[in-house]
Motif scaffolding. Sequence first.
Motif, PDB file in Angstrom:
ATOM      1  N   ILE A 225       5.820  -5.376  -4.059  1.00 59.41           N
ATOM      2  CA  ILE A 225       6.072  -3.937  -3.973  1.00 59.41           C
ATOM      3  C   ILE A 225       5.368  -3.378  -2.744  1.00 59.41           C
ATOM      4  O   ILE A 225       4.207  -3.723  -2.471  1.00 59.41           O
ATOM      5  N   MET A 226       6.075  -2.527  -2.012  1.00 59.68           N
ATOM      6  CA  MET A 226       5.481  -1.814  -0.886  1.00 59.68           C
ATOM      7  C   MET A 226       5.157  -0.392  -1.328  1.00 59.68           C
ATOM      8  O   MET A 226       5.989   0.291  -1.913  1.00 59.68           O
ATOM      9  N   ILE A 227       3.951   0.039  -1.010  1.00 56.62           N
ATOM     10  CA  ILE A 227       3.473   1.363  -1.411  1.00 56.62           C
ATOM     11  C   ILE A 227       3.195   2.180  -0.160  1.00 56.62           C
ATOM     12  O   ILE A 227       2.530   1.710   0.765  1.00 56.62           O
ATOM     13  N   GLY A 228       3.717   3.399  -0.138  1.00 57.75           N
ATOM     14  CA  GLY A 228       3.550   4.267   1.013  1.00 57.75           C
ATOM     15  C   GLY A 228       2.765   5.514   0.680  1.00 57.75           C
ATOM     16  O   GLY A 228       1.530   5.512   0.631  1.00 57.75           O
ATOM     17  N   ARG A 229       3.485   6.599   0.411  1.00 64.61           N
ATOM     18  CA  ARG A 229       2.841   7.904   0.253  1.00 64.61           C
ATOM     19  C   ARG A 229       1.796   7.936  -0.863  1.00 64.61           C
ATOM     20  O   ARG A 229       0.817   8.684  -0.765  1.00 64.61           O
ATOM     21  N   ALA A 230       1.977   7.141  -1.906  1.00 62.82           N
ATOM     22  CA  ALA A 230       1.023   7.158  -3.020  1.00 62.82           C
ATOM     23  C   ALA A 230      -0.340   6.611  -2.642  1.00 62.82           C
ATOM     24  O   ALA A 230      -1.320   6.797  -3.374  1.00 62.82           O
ATOM     25  N   SER A 231      -0.437   5.937  -1.489  1.00 60.13           N
ATOM     26  CA  SER A 231      -1.730   5.399  -1.048  1.00 60.13           C
ATOM     27  C   SER A 231      -2.514   6.392  -0.205  1.00 60.13           C
ATOM     28  O   SER A 231      -3.702   6.166   0.061  1.00 60.13           O
ATOM     29  N   ILE A 232      -1.891   7.475   0.224  1.00 62.14           N
ATOM     30  CA  ILE A 232      -2.564   8.442   1.086  1.00 62.14           C
ATOM     31  C   ILE A 232      -3.618   9.190   0.271  1.00 62.14           C
ATOM     32  O   ILE A 232      -3.304   9.866  -0.711  1.00 62.14           O
ATOM     33  N   GLY A 233      -4.868   9.039   0.662  1.00 59.65           N
ATOM     34  CA  GLY A 233      -5.955   9.627  -0.104  1.00 59.65           C
ATOM     35  C   GLY A 233      -6.271   8.865  -1.373  1.00 59.65           C
ATOM     36  O   GLY A 233      -7.189   9.235  -2.114  1.00 59.65           O
ATOM     37  N   ASN A 234      -5.526   7.805  -1.635  1.00 63.41           N
ATOM     38  CA  ASN A 234      -5.716   7.026  -2.858  1.00 63.41           C
ATOM     39  C   ASN A 234      -5.565   5.531  -2.563  1.00 63.41           C
ATOM     40  O   ASN A 234      -4.705   4.857  -3.125  1.00 63.41           O
ATOM     41  N   PRO A 235      -6.405   4.986  -1.677  1.00 61.05           N
ATOM     42  CA  PRO A 235      -6.298   3.562  -1.353  1.00 61.05           C
ATOM     43  C   PRO A 235      -6.612   2.667  -2.541  1.00 61.05           C
ATOM     44  O   PRO A 235      -6.294   1.476  -2.533  1.00 61.05           O
ATOM     45  N   TRP A 236      -7.205   3.236  -3.580  1.00 62.99           N
ATOM     46  CA  TRP A 236      -7.566   2.467  -4.781  1.00 62.99           C
ATOM     47  C   TRP A 236      -6.341   2.021  -5.572  1.00 62.99           C
ATOM     48  O   TRP A 236      -6.437   1.174  -6.452  1.00 62.99           O
ATOM     49  N   ILE A 237      -5.173   2.561  -5.249  1.00 66.99           N
ATOM     50  CA  ILE A 237      -3.987   2.259  -6.043  1.00 66.99           C
ATOM     51  C   ILE A 237      -3.656   0.769  -6.049  1.00 66.99           C
ATOM     52  O   ILE A 237      -3.138   0.248  -7.040  1.00 66.99           O
ATOM     53  N   PHE A 238      -3.970   0.052  -4.982  1.00 69.53           N
ATOM     54  CA  PHE A 238      -3.649  -1.380  -4.927  1.00 69.53           C
ATOM     55  C   PHE A 238      -4.444  -2.160  -5.978  1.00 69.53           C
ATOM     56  O   PHE A 238      -3.874  -2.926  -6.757  1.00 69.53           O
ATOM     57  N   ASN A 239      -5.749  -1.952  -6.018  1.00 73.53           N
ATOM     58  CA  ASN A 239      -6.561  -2.644  -7.019  1.00 73.53           C
ATOM     59  C   ASN A 239      -6.289  -2.122  -8.425  1.00 73.53           C
ATOM     60  O   ASN A 239      -6.399  -2.876  -9.405  1.00 73.53           O
ATOM     61  N   GLN A 240      -5.939  -0.845  -8.544  1.00 78.16           N
ATOM     62  CA  GLN A 240      -5.600  -0.309  -9.856  1.00 78.16           C
ATOM     63  C   GLN A 240      -4.379  -1.027 -10.433  1.00 78.16           C
ATOM     64  O   GLN A 240      -4.343  -1.378 -11.618  1.00 78.16           O
ATOM     65  N   ILE A 241      -3.384  -1.243  -9.590  1.00 77.72           N
ATOM     66  CA  ILE A 241      -2.177  -1.939 -10.038  1.00 77.72           C
ATOM     67  C   ILE A 241      -2.495  -3.391 -10.389  1.00 77.72           C
ATOM     68  O   ILE A 241      -2.062  -3.901 -11.438  1.00 77.72           O
ATOM     69  N   LYS A 242      -3.257  -4.060  -9.543  1.00 79.15           N
ATOM     70  CA  LYS A 242      -3.588  -5.461  -9.808  1.00 79.15           C
ATOM     71  C   LYS A 242      -4.361  -5.603 -11.122  1.00 79.15           C
ATOM     72  O   LYS A 242      -4.111  -6.522 -11.918  1.00 79.15           O
ATOM     73  N   HIS A 243      -5.300  -4.711 -11.358  1.00 81.71           N
ATOM     74  CA  HIS A 243      -6.086  -4.766 -12.587  1.00 81.71           C
ATOM     75  C   HIS A 243      -5.184  -4.537 -13.802  1.00 81.71           C
ATOM     76  O   HIS A 243      -5.333  -5.228 -14.826  1.00 81.71           O
ATOM     77  N   PHE A 244      -4.268  -3.601 -13.682  1.00 78.48           N
ATOM     78  CA  PHE A 244      -3.361  -3.299 -14.793  1.00 78.48           C
ATOM     79  C   PHE A 244      -2.450  -4.491 -15.083  1.00 78.48           C
ATOM     80  O   PHE A 244      -2.174  -4.814 -16.242  1.00 78.48           O
ATOM     81  N   PHE A 245      -1.980  -5.154 -14.022  1.00 78.29           N
ATOM     82  CA  PHE A 245      -1.154  -6.349 -14.214  1.00 78.29           C
ATOM     83  C   PHE A 245      -1.911  -7.411 -15.010  1.00 78.29           C
ATOM     84  O   PHE A 245      -1.349  -8.083 -15.873  1.00 78.29           O
ATOM     85  N   LYS A 246      -3.190  -7.596 -14.702  1.00 79.08           N
ATOM     86  CA  LYS A 246      -3.969  -8.669 -15.319  1.00 79.08           C
ATOM     87  C   LYS A 246      -4.426  -8.328 -16.731  1.00 79.08           C
ATOM     88  O   LYS A 246      -4.485  -9.213 -17.600  1.00 79.08           O
ATOM     89  N   THR A 247      -4.759  -7.063 -16.973  1.00 82.49           N
ATOM     90  CA  THR A 247      -5.437  -6.714 -18.221  1.00 82.49           C
ATOM     91  C   THR A 247      -4.665  -5.752 -19.109  1.00 82.49           C
ATOM     92  O   THR A 247      -4.970  -5.641 -20.298  1.00 82.49           O
TER      93      THR A 247
END
Length: 333
Positions: A225-247
Amino acid sequence: MPNIGNITLGEFPLLLAPMEDVSDPPFRAVCKDNGADLMYTEFISSEGLIRDAAKSVKKLDIFEYERPIGIQLFGSDIETMASCAEIAAAAGPDLIDINYGCPVKNVACRGAGAALLQDIPKMVKMTEAVVKSTGLPVTVKTRLGWDHETINILEVAERLQDIGIQALTVHGRTRVQMYKGDADWTMIGKIKDNQRIRIPIFGNGDIDSPEKALEYRERYGVDGIMIGRASIGNPWIFNQIKHFFKTGAHLPAPGILERVAACRKHLDFSVRWKGDTLGLLEMRRHYTNYFKGLDNFKPFRMRLVESLVYRDIEAMLDEIVHYYQESENFAAI
């Protein structure tokens, strides 16, 4: 596990979208810290690069910590694009990406970006020329089509794969839609269902939460998945998604210390890379995003955007930490 050439990206990579005036090295640094697996430069004009325009050349700057990193190019002339791919390759990226998706008028109305969706034969010739001009993997980012009457992404995917691209990212809107309405991932899923397609297919558009990322991963079968506007001011979204996938659980929302630390790193890099004046000016658009949701933040924001003195802004960030740690005014994202 999707690979782009000899680049291994992991089981389900999360990509940072190339965004003009956003995804520069300072912004990419904070996204890399927070889990982005593959990143791209801002898109670079082939005409600007050929003319040795300072702004275009500056966008070629990449750093070792960013790898894997792609340089994205756009243009309307086939020979110019091929020549620019050689110039871009000399900057040492891991791949070259071609932008066939930008919908803005000053790009599309000049025959570049999403305009190529109206001329598939030219798109194919341009892509083939770029592939032949470099030994690096070439990827493409595009849209569903020019408008709803000419959705041609299934043909585009097959033809571009056949002439050598090694991955395709599809934004689930047409050019006419711009960024309005909901992204339609149905056609992206159909590309993945096509037995002829062997290259990785990445989906883009409207992914703004771990829940939606998981839903679209399972529903449409994309390779990442490519993430654009949702990462602006929220770079944590990548790790948030990865954590949610795992747990299946959510990471705690970033606290005030995390927000300030990300903003401070972004600010420091911006000033070092662009110089004091431009670096501070271009940070103005980011302050509101990093501190979105904080009660009573407006006075701080006004002071941040009015100042062009680095030490004063550093002091204000310290003040923000103190204020929100000592008060009831912190609201997590």
